[in-house]
Design a protein around this motif. Structure first.
Motif, PDB file in Angstrom:
ATOM      1  N   TYR A 197       0.259  -1.004   0.132  1.00  6.23           N
ATOM      2  CA  TYR A 197      -0.138   0.322  -0.007  1.00  6.23           C
ATOM      3  C   TYR A 197       0.917   1.572  -0.141  1.00  6.23           C
ATOM      4  CZ  TYR A 197      -4.586  -2.175   0.635  1.00  6.23           C
ATOM      5  OH  TYR A 197      -5.484  -3.353   0.475  1.00  6.23           O
ATOM      6  N   LYS A 198       0.978   1.058   0.467  1.00  6.15           N
ATOM      7  CA  LYS A 198       2.690   2.449   0.941  1.00  6.15           C
ATOM      8  C   LYS A 198       3.868   2.577  -0.441  1.00  6.15           C
ATOM      9  CE  LYS A 198       4.930   1.866   4.769  1.00  6.15           C
ATOM     10  NZ  LYS A 198       5.518   1.833   6.001  1.00  6.15           N
ATOM     11  N   LEU A 199       3.877   1.132  -0.947  1.00  4.67           N
ATOM     12  CA  LEU A 199       5.175   1.919  -2.081  1.00  4.67           C
ATOM     13  C   LEU A 199       3.859   2.155  -3.306  1.00  4.67           C
ATOM     14  CD1 LEU A 199       7.400   1.036  -3.916  1.00  4.67           C
ATOM     15  CD2 LEU A 199       6.853  -1.675  -4.088  1.00  4.67           C
ATOM     16  N   ALA A 200       2.727   1.636  -3.291  1.00  4.04           N
ATOM     17  CA  ALA A 200       1.853   1.954  -4.631  1.00  4.04           C
ATOM     18  C   ALA A 200       1.239   3.375  -4.142  1.00  4.04           C
ATOM     19  CB  ALA A 200       0.394   0.695  -4.283  1.00  4.04           C
ATOM     20  N   ALA A 201       1.139   3.979  -3.120  1.00  2.00           N
ATOM     21  CA  ALA A 201       0.876   5.353  -2.646  1.00  2.00           C
ATOM     22  C   ALA A 201       2.046   6.188  -2.988  1.00  2.00           C
ATOM     23  CB  ALA A 201       0.621   5.551  -1.005  1.00  2.00           C
ATOM     24  N   PHE A 202       3.257   5.565  -2.805  1.00  2.00           N
ATOM     25  CA  PHE A 202       4.535   6.792  -3.229  1.00  2.00           C
ATOM     26  C   PHE A 202       4.651   6.604  -4.586  1.00  2.00           C
ATOM     27  CE2 PHE A 202       8.390   7.837  -3.428  1.00  2.00           C
ATOM     28  CZ  PHE A 202       9.434   8.234  -2.520  1.00  2.00           C
ATOM     29  N   THR A 203       4.142   5.840  -5.728  1.00  2.00           N
ATOM     30  CA  THR A 203       4.801   5.179  -6.773  1.00  2.00           C
ATOM     31  C   THR A 203       3.257   6.928  -7.785  1.00  2.00           C
ATOM     32  OG1 THR A 203       4.840   3.417  -6.562  1.00  2.00           O
ATOM     33  CG2 THR A 203       4.812   4.105  -8.955  1.00  2.00           C
ATOM     34  N   LEU A 204       2.436   6.388  -7.013  1.00  2.00           N
ATOM     35  CA  LEU A 204       1.348   7.732  -7.789  1.00  2.00           C
ATOM     36  C   LEU A 204       1.801   8.588  -6.944  1.00  2.00           C
ATOM     37  CD1 LEU A 204      -1.975   7.750  -8.619  1.00  2.00           C
ATOM     38  CD2 LEU A 204      -2.330   7.399  -6.602  1.00  2.00           C
ATOM     39  N   SER A 205       1.820   8.856  -6.583  1.00  2.00           N
ATOM     40  CA  SER A 205       2.469  10.880  -5.467  1.00  2.00           C
ATOM     41  C   SER A 205       3.632  10.731  -6.254  1.00  2.00           C
ATOM     42  CB  SER A 205       3.221  10.229  -4.593  1.00  2.00           C
ATOM     43  OG  SER A 205       3.601  11.477  -3.729  1.00  2.00           O
ATOM     44  N   GLY A 206       4.577  10.456  -6.992  1.00  2.00           N
ATOM     45  CA  GLY A 206       5.707  10.015  -7.968  1.00  2.00           C
ATOM     46  C   GLY A 206       5.364  10.701  -9.081  1.00  2.00           C
ATOM     47  N   ALA A 207       4.321  10.099  -9.511  1.00  2.00           N
ATOM     48  CA  ALA A 207       3.702   9.970 -11.496  1.00  2.00           C
ATOM     49  C   ALA A 207       2.792  11.289 -11.365  1.00  2.00           C
ATOM     50  CB  ALA A 207       2.562   9.275 -11.322  1.00  2.00           C
ATOM     51  N   ILE A 208       2.144  11.568 -10.144  1.00  2.00           N
ATOM     52  CA  ILE A 208       1.450  13.169  -9.849  1.00  2.00           C
ATOM     53  C   ILE A 208       2.979  14.713  -9.781  1.00  2.00           C
ATOM     54  CG2 ILE A 208      -0.186  14.453  -8.952  1.00  2.00           C
ATOM     55  CD1 ILE A 208      -1.496  12.510  -8.279  1.00  2.00           C
ATOM     56  N   ALA A 209       3.791  13.504  -9.246  1.00  2.00           N
ATOM     57  CA  ALA A 209       4.890  15.182  -9.164  1.00  2.00           C
ATOM     58  C   ALA A 209       5.160  15.872 -10.576  1.00  2.00           C
ATOM     59  CB  ALA A 209       5.669  14.303  -8.019  1.00  2.00           C
ATOM     60  N   GLY A 210       5.152  14.254 -11.291  1.00  2.00           N
ATOM     61  CA  GLY A 210       6.595  13.970 -12.271  1.00  2.00           C
ATOM     62  C   GLY A 210       5.768  14.757 -14.003  1.00  2.00           C
ATOM     63  N   TYR A 211       4.222  14.803 -13.555  1.00  2.00           N
ATOM     64  CA  TYR A 211       2.953  15.158 -14.652  1.00  2.00           C
ATOM     65  C   TYR A 211       3.721  16.893 -13.747  1.00  2.00           C
ATOM     66  CZ  TYR A 211      -1.126  17.350 -17.310  1.00  2.00           C
ATOM     67  OH  TYR A 211      -2.013  17.765 -17.710  1.00  2.00           O
ATOM     68  N   ALA A 212       3.525  17.314 -12.647  1.00  2.00           N
ATOM     69  CA  ALA A 212       3.243  18.447 -12.394  1.00  2.00           C
ATOM     70  C   ALA A 212       4.409  19.331 -13.505  1.00  2.00           C
ATOM     71  CB  ALA A 212       3.187  18.462 -10.797  1.00  2.00           C
ATOM     72  N   GLY A 213       5.879  17.973 -13.049  1.00  2.00           N
ATOM     73  CA  GLY A 213       7.514  18.420 -13.574  1.00  2.00           C
ATOM     74  C   GLY A 213       7.177  18.471 -15.005  1.00  2.00           C
ATOM     75  N   PHE A 214       6.515  17.828 -15.705  1.00  2.00           N
ATOM     76  CA  PHE A 214       6.060  18.272 -18.365  1.00  2.00           C
ATOM     77  C   PHE A 214       5.405  19.759 -17.578  1.00  2.00           C
ATOM     78  CE2 PHE A 214       2.397  18.394 -20.267  1.00  2.00           C
ATOM     79  CZ  PHE A 214       2.483  18.445 -21.168  1.00  2.00           C
ATOM     80  N   LEU A 215       4.320  19.967 -16.638  1.00  2.00           N
ATOM     81  CA  LEU A 215       3.527  20.949 -16.928  1.00  2.00           C
ATOM     82  C   LEU A 215       4.740  22.451 -16.525  1.00  2.00           C
ATOM     83  CD1 LEU A 215       0.356  20.634 -15.233  1.00  2.00           C
ATOM     84  CD2 LEU A 215       0.624  20.862 -17.854  1.00  2.00           C
ATOM     85  N   PHE A 216       5.606  21.777 -15.897  1.00  2.00           N
ATOM     86  CA  PHE A 216       6.473  23.124 -15.665  1.00  2.00           C
ATOM     87  C   PHE A 216       7.624  23.518 -16.628  1.00  2.00           C
ATOM     88  CE2 PHE A 216      10.109  25.066 -13.833  1.00  2.00           C
ATOM     89  CZ  PHE A 216      10.181  26.484 -12.767  1.00  2.00           C
ATOM     90  N   ALA A 217       8.016  21.786 -17.439  1.00  2.00           N
ATOM     91  CA  ALA A 217       8.637  22.510 -18.424  1.00  2.00           C
ATOM     92  C   ALA A 217       8.042  23.085 -19.775  1.00  2.00           C
ATOM     93  CB  ALA A 217       9.363  20.890 -18.814  1.00  2.00           C
ATOM     94  N   ALA A 218       6.908  22.674 -20.424  1.00  2.00           N
ATOM     95  CA  ALA A 218       6.652  23.205 -21.448  1.00  2.00           C
ATOM     96  C   ALA A 218       5.935  24.366 -21.309  1.00  2.00           C
ATOM     97  CB  ALA A 218       4.945  22.709 -21.310  1.00  2.00           C
TER      98      ALA A 218
END
Length: 319
Positions: free
Chosen positions: A207-228
């Motif tokens: 459960y914690k690993l899934a939450a960590f991975t999901l959190s990272g994916a959302i943070a990565g999407y925010a990074g995509f928006l920042f770069a764009a």
């Protein structure tokens, strides 16, 4: 319904802002909304699961760098593949980062996540991969559809604003559903008492690993928006300073509440802009960290539940 009304009104005001705000204000609000998405991703770990991560900037920065590095220099990348690629690269790093760091607890978990973030930072900073200290440019912003008549063209400020606002609403709604699901209830139980959850038969690590991975994916999407948005990335996006700023945002807004993460992102960034203003503070503006730090200390001391605690104070006011 009362809890739902506040976010709906806030998102409606954000949708109307470009019609009354200038170019600078609109650009600032876009940046704040991107930080709000990153803060929401961290809220899933800290506020919902009780995992204080001090390496979230690495996930944000990897999403931004993946966007630039994977984009061709000869023309714009297509949104339909660049977004999944950037998010997937970040989620993969988050999976490895979480798989190892979640085997520790407490302050050791904080230090291991910081170590992972610093490793990513120095890979980008000290190697030609990310352009070193100078960073790298995104020459063409991604689009959707044919290049001569795109359906979504991020070069247009209005389109980019709409995409960012829509992304913020979607992430907020998605996390609200996640936290109300069986998975979210399990995370709440882990935060309250992980040993008791294990005693009831829950394997808490997945459960914690899934939450960590999901959190990272959302943070990565925010990074995509920042770069764009800026068309430029540098190693500072992966530094521990940004991780600290994201933690301050969710604490300032109010831990344990999604709306607190969004409110904290707006409050922190606007306070930063306020204390940086030479028109207001003159030469003292170069010491803006001092004013910002004192304000945050006072806020935390007077509002231990964060800015969302103002609502409780208002409801408890004497008649």
């Amino acid at each position: 319904m009362k809890q739902l009304a506040v976010p709906l009104v806030a998102f409606a005001l954000l949708a109307a802002y470009p019609f009354v705000g200038g170019a600078y204000g609109t650009d600032l609000v876009i940046k704040i909304m991107i930080y709000a998405i990153a803060a929401l991703s961290l809220e899933l770990l800290v506020g919902a699961t009780g995992l204080v991560c001090f390496g979230h900037a690495a996930l944000f920065g990897i999403g931004a760098y993946a966007t630039v590095l994977l984009s061709p220099e000869s023309g714009p990348a297509a949104l339909w593949w660049i977004v999944p690629a950037a998010v997937g690269a970040t989620a993969l790093y988050a999976l490895g980062m979480g798989a190892l760091s979640l085997r520790t607890q407490g302050v050791y978990f904080i230090m291991v996540t910081l170590a992972f973030a610093q490793m990513a930072y120095f890979v980008i900073h000290d190697t030609p991969l990310g352009g070193g200290t100078d960073g790298i440019y995104l020459y063409f912003k991604p689009l959707l559809g044919p290049e001569d008549a795109p359906i979504v063209d991020l070069e247009k400020p209005g389109v980019f604003y709409a995409l960012t606002l829509g992304s913020l609403v979607a992430v907020y709604a998605f996390l609200a559903l996640v936290l109300r699901s069986r998975f979210g209830r399990a995370l709440a139980g882990i935060k309250a008492n992980e040993q008791r959850m294990r005693a009831t038969g829950f394997a808490t690590y997945p459960y914690k690993l899934a939450a960590f991975t999901l959190s990272g994916a959302i943070a990565g999407y925010a990074g995509f928006l920042f770069a764009a948005k800026d068309g430029f990335v540098n190693p500072e996006l992966l530094s521990w300073h940004l991780s600290g700023s994201l933690l301050i945002m969710i604490i300032l807004g109010g831990l344990g509440h999604l709306r607190g993460a969004v409110l904290g992102a707006f409050a922190y960034t606007l306070l930063q802009e306020f204390f940086k203003s030479e028109a207001i503070f003159g030469s003292f503006a170069k010491h803006w960290h001092l004013g910002l730090g004192l304000t945050i200390i006072v806020s935390v001391a007077l509002l231990p539940k964060g800015l969302i605690g103002l609502g409780e104070l208002w409801r408890r006011r004497p008649a």
